[in-house]
Scaffold this motif. Structure first.
Motif, PDB file in Angstrom:
ATOM      1  N   ALA A   1      -0.437 -32.791 -13.958  1.00  0.00           N
ATOM      2  CA  ALA A   1      -1.256 -31.702 -13.414  1.00  0.00           C
ATOM      3  C   ALA A   1      -0.900 -31.470 -11.946  1.00  0.00           C
ATOM      4  O   ALA A   1      -0.677 -32.421 -11.182  1.00  0.00           O
ATOM      5  CB  ALA A   1      -2.737 -32.035 -13.543  1.00  0.00           C
ATOM      6  N   ARG A   2      -0.796 -30.209 -11.557  1.00  0.00           N
ATOM      7  CA  ARG A   2      -0.527 -29.885 -10.162  1.00  0.00           C
ATOM      8  C   ARG A   2      -1.698 -30.306  -9.273  1.00  0.00           C
ATOM      9  O   ARG A   2      -2.826 -30.504  -9.745  1.00  0.00           O
ATOM     10  CB  ARG A   2      -0.304 -28.381 -10.006  1.00  0.00           C
ATOM     11  N   ARG A   3      -1.390 -30.426  -7.992  1.00  0.00           N
ATOM     12  CA  ARG A   3      -2.452 -30.751  -7.049  1.00  0.00           C
ATOM     13  C   ARG A   3      -3.474 -29.609  -7.064  1.00  0.00           C
ATOM     14  O   ARG A   3      -3.113 -28.438  -6.897  1.00  0.00           O
ATOM     15  CB  ARG A   3      -1.889 -30.933  -5.647  1.00  0.00           C
ATOM     16  N   PRO A   4      -4.747 -29.925  -7.230  1.00  0.00           N
ATOM     17  CA  PRO A   4      -5.772 -28.863  -7.342  1.00  0.00           C
ATOM     18  C   PRO A   4      -6.101 -28.222  -5.987  1.00  0.00           C
ATOM     19  O   PRO A   4      -5.803 -28.784  -4.926  1.00  0.00           O
ATOM     20  CB  PRO A   4      -6.973 -29.618  -7.904  1.00  0.00           C
ATOM     21  N   SER A   5      -6.671 -27.057  -6.084  1.00  0.00           N
ATOM     22  CA  SER A   5      -7.198 -26.392  -4.881  1.00  0.00           C
ATOM     23  C   SER A   5      -8.649 -26.831  -4.695  1.00  0.00           C
ATOM     24  O   SER A   5      -9.456 -26.755  -5.627  1.00  0.00           O
ATOM     25  CB  SER A   5      -7.149 -24.868  -5.033  1.00  0.00           C
ATOM     26  N   VAL A   6      -8.951 -27.306  -3.502  1.00  0.00           N
ATOM     27  CA  VAL A   6     -10.306 -27.809  -3.233  1.00  0.00           C
ATOM     28  C   VAL A   6     -11.179 -26.646  -2.755  1.00  0.00           C
ATOM     29  O   VAL A   6     -10.884 -25.993  -1.748  1.00  0.00           O
ATOM     30  CB  VAL A   6     -10.273 -28.935  -2.185  1.00  0.00           C
ATOM     31  N   MET A   7     -12.214 -26.360  -3.493  1.00  0.00           N
ATOM     32  CA  MET A   7     -13.172 -25.292  -3.179  1.00  0.00           C
ATOM     33  C   MET A   7     -14.501 -25.902  -2.761  1.00  0.00           C
ATOM     34  O   MET A   7     -14.715 -27.113  -2.887  1.00  0.00           O
ATOM     35  CB  MET A   7     -13.364 -24.380  -4.403  1.00  0.00           C
ATOM     36  N   GLY A   8     -15.351 -25.037  -2.303  1.00  0.00           N
ATOM     37  CA  GLY A   8     -16.661 -25.536  -1.905  1.00  0.00           C
ATOM     38  C   GLY A   8     -17.460 -26.074  -3.061  1.00  0.00           C
ATOM     39  O   GLY A   8     -18.302 -26.964  -2.899  1.00  0.00           O
ATOM     40  N   TYR A   9     -17.168 -25.578  -4.220  1.00  0.00           N
ATOM     41  CA  TYR A   9     -17.891 -26.010  -5.415  1.00  0.00           C
ATOM     42  C   TYR A   9     -17.118 -27.068  -6.200  1.00  0.00           C
ATOM     43  O   TYR A   9     -17.520 -27.474  -7.286  1.00  0.00           O
ATOM     44  CB  TYR A   9     -18.166 -24.798  -6.331  1.00  0.00           C
ATOM     45  N   GLY A  10     -15.971 -27.484  -5.702  1.00  0.00           N
ATOM     46  CA  GLY A  10     -15.214 -28.522  -6.379  1.00  0.00           C
ATOM     47  C   GLY A  10     -13.722 -28.209  -6.392  1.00  0.00           C
ATOM     48  O   GLY A  10     -13.259 -27.265  -5.735  1.00  0.00           O
ATOM     49  N   SER A  11     -12.957 -28.990  -7.155  1.00  0.00           N
ATOM     50  CA  SER A  11     -11.496 -28.830  -7.253  1.00  0.00           C
ATOM     51  C   SER A  11     -11.165 -27.896  -8.408  1.00  0.00           C
ATOM     52  O   SER A  11     -11.699 -28.031  -9.513  1.00  0.00           O
ATOM     53  CB  SER A  11     -10.819 -30.183  -7.471  1.00  0.00           C
ATOM     54  N   LEU A  12     -10.270 -26.955  -8.126  1.00  0.00           N
ATOM     55  CA  LEU A  12      -9.846 -25.992  -9.124  1.00  0.00           C
ATOM     56  C   LEU A  12      -8.389 -26.258  -9.496  1.00  0.00           C
ATOM     57  O   LEU A  12      -7.517 -26.298  -8.631  1.00  0.00           O
ATOM     58  CB  LEU A  12      -9.982 -24.565  -8.584  1.00  0.00           C
ATOM     59  N   GLY A  13      -8.140 -26.477 -10.791  1.00  0.00           N
ATOM     60  CA  GLY A  13      -6.793 -26.771 -11.257  1.00  0.00           C
ATOM     61  C   GLY A  13      -5.827 -25.636 -10.992  1.00  0.00           C
ATOM     62  O   GLY A  13      -6.207 -24.466 -11.033  1.00  0.00           O
ATOM     63  N   THR A  14      -4.568 -25.994 -10.741  1.00  0.00           N
ATOM     64  CA  THR A  14      -3.554 -24.978 -10.430  1.00  0.00           C
ATOM     65  C   THR A  14      -2.398 -24.955 -11.438  1.00  0.00           C
ATOM     66  O   THR A  14      -1.375 -24.340 -11.197  1.00  0.00           O
ATOM     67  CB  THR A  14      -2.992 -25.222  -9.017  1.00  0.00           C
ATOM     68  N   GLY A  15      -2.530 -25.648 -12.545  1.00  0.00           N
ATOM     69  CA  GLY A  15      -1.504 -25.598 -13.576  1.00  0.00           C
ATOM     70  C   GLY A  15      -0.797 -26.933 -13.787  1.00  0.00           C
ATOM     71  O   GLY A  15      -1.288 -27.988 -13.381  1.00  0.00           O
ATOM     72  N   VAL A  16       0.379 -26.869 -14.400  1.00  0.00           N
ATOM     73  CA  VAL A  16       1.124 -28.062 -14.779  1.00  0.00           C
ATOM     74  C   VAL A  16       2.435 -28.126 -13.990  1.00  0.00           C
ATOM     75  O   VAL A  16       3.038 -27.097 -13.679  1.00  0.00           O
ATOM     76  CB  VAL A  16       1.404 -28.063 -16.298  1.00  0.00           C
ATOM     77  N   GLU A  17       2.851 -29.340 -13.690  1.00  0.00           N
ATOM     78  CA  GLU A  17       4.097 -29.556 -12.957  1.00  0.00           C
ATOM     79  C   GLU A  17       5.062 -30.359 -13.828  1.00  0.00           C
ATOM     80  O   GLU A  17       4.665 -31.350 -14.468  1.00  0.00           O
ATOM     81  CB  GLU A  17       3.829 -30.311 -11.659  1.00  0.00           C
ATOM     82  N   VAL A  18       6.307 -29.950 -13.889  1.00  0.00           N
ATOM     83  CA  VAL A  18       7.339 -30.667 -14.639  1.00  0.00           C
ATOM     84  C   VAL A  18       7.951 -31.725 -13.721  1.00  0.00           C
ATOM     85  O   VAL A  18       8.572 -31.401 -12.716  1.00  0.00           O
ATOM     86  CB  VAL A  18       8.423 -29.708 -15.144  1.00  0.00           C
ATOM     87  N   LEU A  19       7.755 -32.997 -14.082  1.00  0.00           N
ATOM     88  CA  LEU A  19       8.278 -34.099 -13.270  1.00  0.00           C
ATOM     89  C   LEU A  19       9.737 -34.411 -13.590  1.00  0.00           C
ATOM     90  O   LEU A  19      10.470 -34.911 -12.743  1.00  0.00           O
ATOM     91  CB  LEU A  19       7.433 -35.351 -13.488  1.00  0.00           C
ATOM     92  N   GLY A  20      10.133 -34.121 -14.812  1.00  0.00           N
ATOM     93  CA  GLY A  20      11.512 -34.395 -15.202  1.00  0.00           C
ATOM     94  C   GLY A  20      11.611 -34.651 -16.692  1.00  0.00           C
ATOM     95  O   GLY A  20      10.629 -34.588 -17.428  1.00  0.00           O
ATOM     96  N   ILE A  21      12.813 -34.947 -17.133  1.00  0.00           N
ATOM     97  CA  ILE A  21      13.069 -35.286 -18.534  1.00  0.00           C
ATOM     98  C   ILE A  21      13.651 -36.692 -18.557  1.00  0.00           C
ATOM     99  O   ILE A  21      14.734 -36.940 -18.013  1.00  0.00           O
ATOM    100  CB  ILE A  21      14.052 -34.287 -19.172  1.00  0.00           C
ATOM    101  N   ARG A  22      12.955 -37.607 -19.173  1.00  0.00           N
ATOM    102  CA  ARG A  22      13.362 -39.023 -19.150  1.00  0.00           C
ATOM    103  C   ARG A  22      13.878 -39.464 -20.514  1.00  0.00           C
ATOM    104  O   ARG A  22      13.539 -38.896 -21.546  1.00  0.00           O
ATOM    105  CB  ARG A  22      12.182 -39.912 -18.739  1.00  0.00           C
ATOM    106  N   ARG A  23      14.724 -40.482 -20.472  1.00  0.00           N
ATOM    107  CA  ARG A  23      15.169 -41.142 -21.697  1.00  0.00           C
ATOM    108  C   ARG A  23      14.155 -42.208 -22.069  1.00  0.00           C
ATOM    109  O   ARG A  23      13.768 -43.028 -21.243  1.00  0.00           O
ATOM    110  CB  ARG A  23      16.536 -41.800 -21.488  1.00  0.00           C
ATOM    111  N   VAL A  24      13.718 -42.221 -23.305  1.00  0.00           N
ATOM    112  CA  VAL A  24      12.722 -43.190 -23.759  1.00  0.00           C
ATOM    113  C   VAL A  24      13.466 -44.455 -24.183  1.00  0.00           C
ATOM    114  O   VAL A  24      14.101 -44.492 -25.244  1.00  0.00           O
ATOM    115  CB  VAL A  24      11.893 -42.625 -24.928  1.00  0.00           C
ATOM    116  N   GLN A  25      13.406 -45.473 -23.341  1.00  0.00           N
ATOM    117  CA  GLN A  25      14.214 -46.665 -23.582  1.00  0.00           C
ATOM    118  C   GLN A  25      13.542 -47.898 -23.011  1.00  0.00           C
ATOM    119  O   GLN A  25      12.881 -47.849 -21.972  1.00  0.00           O
ATOM    120  CB  GLN A  25      15.595 -46.482 -22.943  1.00  0.00           C
ATOM    121  N   ASP A  26      13.721 -49.034 -23.727  1.00  0.00           N
ATOM    122  CA  ASP A  26      13.220 -50.329 -23.286  1.00  0.00           C
ATOM    123  C   ASP A  26      14.424 -51.148 -22.821  1.00  0.00           C
ATOM    124  O   ASP A  26      15.204 -51.642 -23.635  1.00  0.00           O
ATOM    125  CB  ASP A  26      12.496 -51.028 -24.439  1.00  0.00           C
TER     126      ASP A  26
END
Length: 452
Positions: A46-71
């Motif tokens: 989740a993107r960093r929210p916008s802080v309003m007087g009535y609380g935090s408002l979401g600003t959408g989704v952020e793509v962190l990357g594409i990872r290889r699933v590996q142990d």
């Protein structure tokens, strides 16, 4: 307007995330049967929210990357076990070849020839004495000699084959090390801007897995994405710099060493478990040792038969029955081949004296307090059978260990078409929903503009 802009921006981020998710899922499905492919996963936050007087408002989704699933711990364990499997597999194959050369229980080449040789002496010793049976003794001896020499030639051929396979494995190892170095260089360039070269990493892991079956190894990852590859405590690959092995492999104590060249200087490093060590172990501990043991059997046969036969009297006095002393040079005395009548039956040479013929016949199973020739040979065969059984058991157990680890790796890193299909539907629904929000916001813009 600011509120609609925020909604539009949030929906666009969802649209982009859904597109990347569908592309990643499509890539996984396309490579579901690709050897060495590691499932990729889209990382979202989740993107960093916008802080309003009535609380935090979401600003959408952020793509962190594409990872290889590996142990990585599981992968390292698999490589170690794969090296042991490579050793056991090569030794098992060699022992099976040796058993094929020796023959089966019903068709034991040297064993049958030995039995026939001593039986021919027993037949010769039985009254009434028949001089013609001396021809049978010589013929049985020549057959035995032929079996010894055939075995020597076969074992030497097997030794040469193993030596050529050692050289081929060293060449293949060097080729794979060079490929890891090249892939390291490509990955460094590809990830220099902060990206992730997942497919190149998959290719590198596949090559390293192939190396692990030749020689056990460990890896160390650098911050630039390259992997240092260490074999027997020696760094063979560092970034794109590669140290190669030489073809020369020598025995050192209970192990083996192989030559490497660094900065023009030759050094020796201990050889790690894997197919390469397995080939050398098979050559030294099984093929060469077996030939030496059979040499001892041949020497014992020559010494014991000659010791008795030289005491005998024929038309021209006592003489040795065999010449030579090993598998390679053992032969029947040419004088006896030319004239089998010279074969001695007794000490005195008198009619009815069969003492020596009986004594020689007894060498097959009774050597007057010593280990008989037959017992010595059966001891060698028993040892080979025991080694073969032990290695076959170890190989079967190791195959189970590797299969279990591969199954666990597949459950972690493998592509499940059912799961990818479910993700595809999820991203499709997310994409459609985000597009619907964007359409709604566009209609709201049109309404506002119509009010102006």
């Amino acid at each position: 307007m600011a509120g609609l802009n925020g909604i539009m921006d949030s929906s666009l981020s969802a649209l982009l995330a859904a597109q990347l998710g569908m592309a990643t899922t499509s890539h996984n499905i396309s490579n579901s049967a690709t050897r060495g492919y590691t499932r990729q996963d889209l990382m979202l936050s989740a993107r960093r929210p916008s802080v309003m007087g009535y609380g935090s408002l979401g600003t959408g989704v952020e793509v962190l990357g594409i990872r290889r699933v590996q142990d990585q711990l599981l992968l390292g364990n698999l490589r170690n076990q794969n090296a042991r499997l490579g050793s056991f597999d090569v030794v098992d194959q060699t022992l099976r070849e040796i058993e094929g050369l020796l023959g089966s229980v019903d068709n034991d080449h040297i064993g049958n020839a030995l039995a026939n040789f001593f039986e021919s002496w027993n037949d010769l010793a039985q009254p009434p004495f028949n001089e013609a049976l001396k021809v049978g003794v010589v013929q049985a001896a020549e057959t035995l000699v032929a079996e010894f020499r055939n075995m020597d030639a076969s074992l030497r051929d097997l030794e040469r084959d193993l030596a050529s396979r050692v050289a081929a494995e060293v060449q293949e190892l060097n080729r794979l090390l060079g490929e890891v170095g090249e892939l390291n260089g490509q990955i460094i360039l590809a990830e220099a801007g902060g990206g992730s070269a997942n497919d190149l990493r998959d290719r590198r892991d596949l090559v390293i897995n192939q190396i692990s079956s030749i020689a056990a190894l460990t890896t160390r990852e650098r911050d630039d994405g390259s992997l240092d590859l260490v074999i027997a405590g020696r760094t063979m690959v560092s970034r794109d710099r590669v140290t190669l092995f030489e073809d020369s492999v020598t025995v050192q104590g209970s192990g083996f060493t192989v030559g490497v060249v660094t900065a023009g200087n030759q050094q020796q490093v201990s050889l790690s478990p894997g197919r390469l060590e397995g080939l050398l172990t098979a050559q030294r501990d099984h093929v060469t040792r077996l030939r030496n043991q059979l040499d001892d059997v041949a020497t014992q046969l020559v010494d014991q038969v000659n010791e008795l036969h030289s005491l005998g009297q024929s038309a021209v006095g006592g003489r040795v029955f065999f010449t030579g002393s090993t598998l390679e040079d053992i032969a029947v005395n040419q004088a006896l081949v030319t004239d089998p009548g010279l074969v001695a039956i007794g000490r005195s040479g008198l009619s009815g004296d069969n003492e020596l013929a009986l004594a020689i016949a007894a060498l097959g199973d009774n050597a007057a307090g010593r280990v008989s020739v037959g017992e010595a040979y059966r001891g060698v065969i028993t040892e080979v059978a025991g080694d073969s059984g032990n290695v076959a058991f170890l190989l079967e157990s190791q195959e189970g260990v590797v299969a279990s680890l591969e199954a666990r790796m597949a459950s972690v890193s493998g592509v499940s078409l059912d799961e990818e299909g479910a993700r595809l539907v999820q991203y499709q629904n997310s994409y459609n929903a985000a597009a619907k929000v964007i359409q709604t916001v566009q209609e709201m813009y049109d309404t506002l503009l119509g009010m102006v």
